[in-house]
Design a protein around this motif. Structure first.
Motif, PDB file in Angstrom:
ATOM      1  N   SER A  13       1.758  -3.633   1.586  1.00 42.67           N
ATOM      2  CA  SER A  13       2.833  -2.717   1.217  1.00 42.67           C
ATOM      3  C   SER A  13       3.132  -1.812   2.398  1.00 42.67           C
ATOM      4  O   SER A  13       2.229  -1.426   3.153  1.00 42.67           O
ATOM      5  N   VAL A  36       5.256   1.730   3.059  1.00 45.08           N
ATOM      6  CA  VAL A  36       5.922   2.861   2.413  1.00 45.08           C
ATOM      7  C   VAL A  36       6.573   3.734   3.477  1.00 45.08           C
ATOM      8  O   VAL A  36       6.009   3.935   4.556  1.00 45.08           O
ATOM      9  N   ALA A  83       3.314   0.269  -4.316  1.00 43.29           N
ATOM     10  CA  ALA A  83       2.508   0.078  -3.109  1.00 43.29           C
ATOM     11  C   ALA A  83       1.040  -0.160  -3.446  1.00 43.29           C
ATOM     12  O   ALA A  83       0.353  -0.949  -2.795  1.00 43.29           O
ATOM     13  N   HIS A 113      -2.337  -1.501   3.000  1.00 45.52           N
ATOM     14  CA  HIS A 113      -1.300  -0.489   2.829  1.00 45.52           C
ATOM     15  C   HIS A 113      -0.949   0.162   4.168  1.00 45.52           C
ATOM     16  O   HIS A 113      -1.832   0.515   4.941  1.00 45.52           O
ATOM     17  N   ARG A 127       2.255   2.820   6.193  1.00 43.21           N
ATOM     18  CA  ARG A 127       3.419   3.670   6.046  1.00 43.21           C
ATOM     19  C   ARG A 127       4.092   3.813   7.399  1.00 43.21           C
ATOM     20  O   ARG A 127       3.456   3.667   8.457  1.00 43.21           O
TER      21      ARG A 127
END
Length: 250
Positions: free
Chosen positions: A37, A39, A208, A214, A216
């Motif tokens: 994910s 973000v 997410a 993960h 960003r």
């Protein structure tokens, strides 16, 4: 390795100012079966990164390799064939063809295939629509489908060629919470059947958190992130005031 980005950057020339750097120093590896994910707040460069990962654009710095190919060295036609065969896109907006049935919409990517896949395109489309729970809605047009059903058609269309990389761009943004969770579960289920990598670009921490890795985007840079972290903090690249004539999409 399915995809590898090393020091990837994207800078665009502006007609009335200095160059605008949208992404800088992006390092990312994606293996088959990965669940990632990414973000970032609006303007952080998510769309630009999606375009690069999806072979719709080329980096202006660094190297991006997909299935061993240096994407900057690919001719346009080769890039298009590779993208059509190996990458599936699921967008927030369903982008279905109006006036065409669910079956006709899902068959569309198969019109560019050849051999057995081309001649079996209707049967293949029927099978994946049945898989996403729309076997009884084959001949229904988009305007007669609910939002969740339209997204399922869009998912079926994106995955009908069994791509090795699935890029989901805010795939639940137009859906309510319950339907969104169901749709994400469906994307994950279908991806799991073929061991496809799934990269979800979202502003929703709940979506997410479903991934195993993960990241960003902060100020145009991709950094690791804890699951469920919100999208507060640095906004990233500020493109306020940049008109569409500049060709900038972040």
């Amino acid at each position: 390795m399915l995809l590898e980005a090393t020091g990837v950057g994207r800078t665009v020339e502006l007609p009335d100012g200095p160059p605008l750097t949208i992404l800088s120093g992006v390092d990312l590896t994606v293996h088959e079966g990965d669940r990632l994910s990414i973000v970032g707040r609006s303007g952080s460069g998510k769309s630009t990164l999606l375009n690069l990962l999806g072979l719709m654009d080329s980096p202006t710095a660094g190297e991006l390799r997909f299935l061993g190919h240096d994407t900057r060295a690919l001719r346009g036609s080769t890039r298009d064939r590779l993208r059509g065969r190996e990458i599936g896109f699921v967008f927030q907006q369903f982008n279905l063809l109006p006036g065409r049935t669910a079956l006709e919409n899902v068959q569309t990517p198969l019109l560019y295939s050849n051999g057995r896949e081309f001649w079996r395109r209707e049967q293949i489309a029927r099978e994946i629509l049945d898989l996403v729970g729309l076997g009884d809605r084959l001949h229904t047009r988009p305007e007669r489908l609910s939002g969740g059903e339209q997204q399922r058609v869009a998912i079926a269309r994106a995955l009908v060629r069994r791509p090795r990389l699935i890029l989901a761009d805010e795939p639940t943004g137009a859906l309510d919470l319950e339907t969104g969770g169901s749709v994400m579960g469906l994307i994950e289920e279908v991806a799991g059947q073929t061991d496809a990598a799934l990269v979800t670009i979202t502003h929703d921490p709940a979506i997410a958190s479903r991934s195993t890795r993960h990241f960003r985007l902060e100020s145009g840079r991709l950094v690791p992130s804890d699951a469920g972290v919100g999208v507060g903090g640095p906004v990233g690249v500020d493109v306020g005031g940049v008109g569409t004539d500049a060709g900038v999409s972040v």
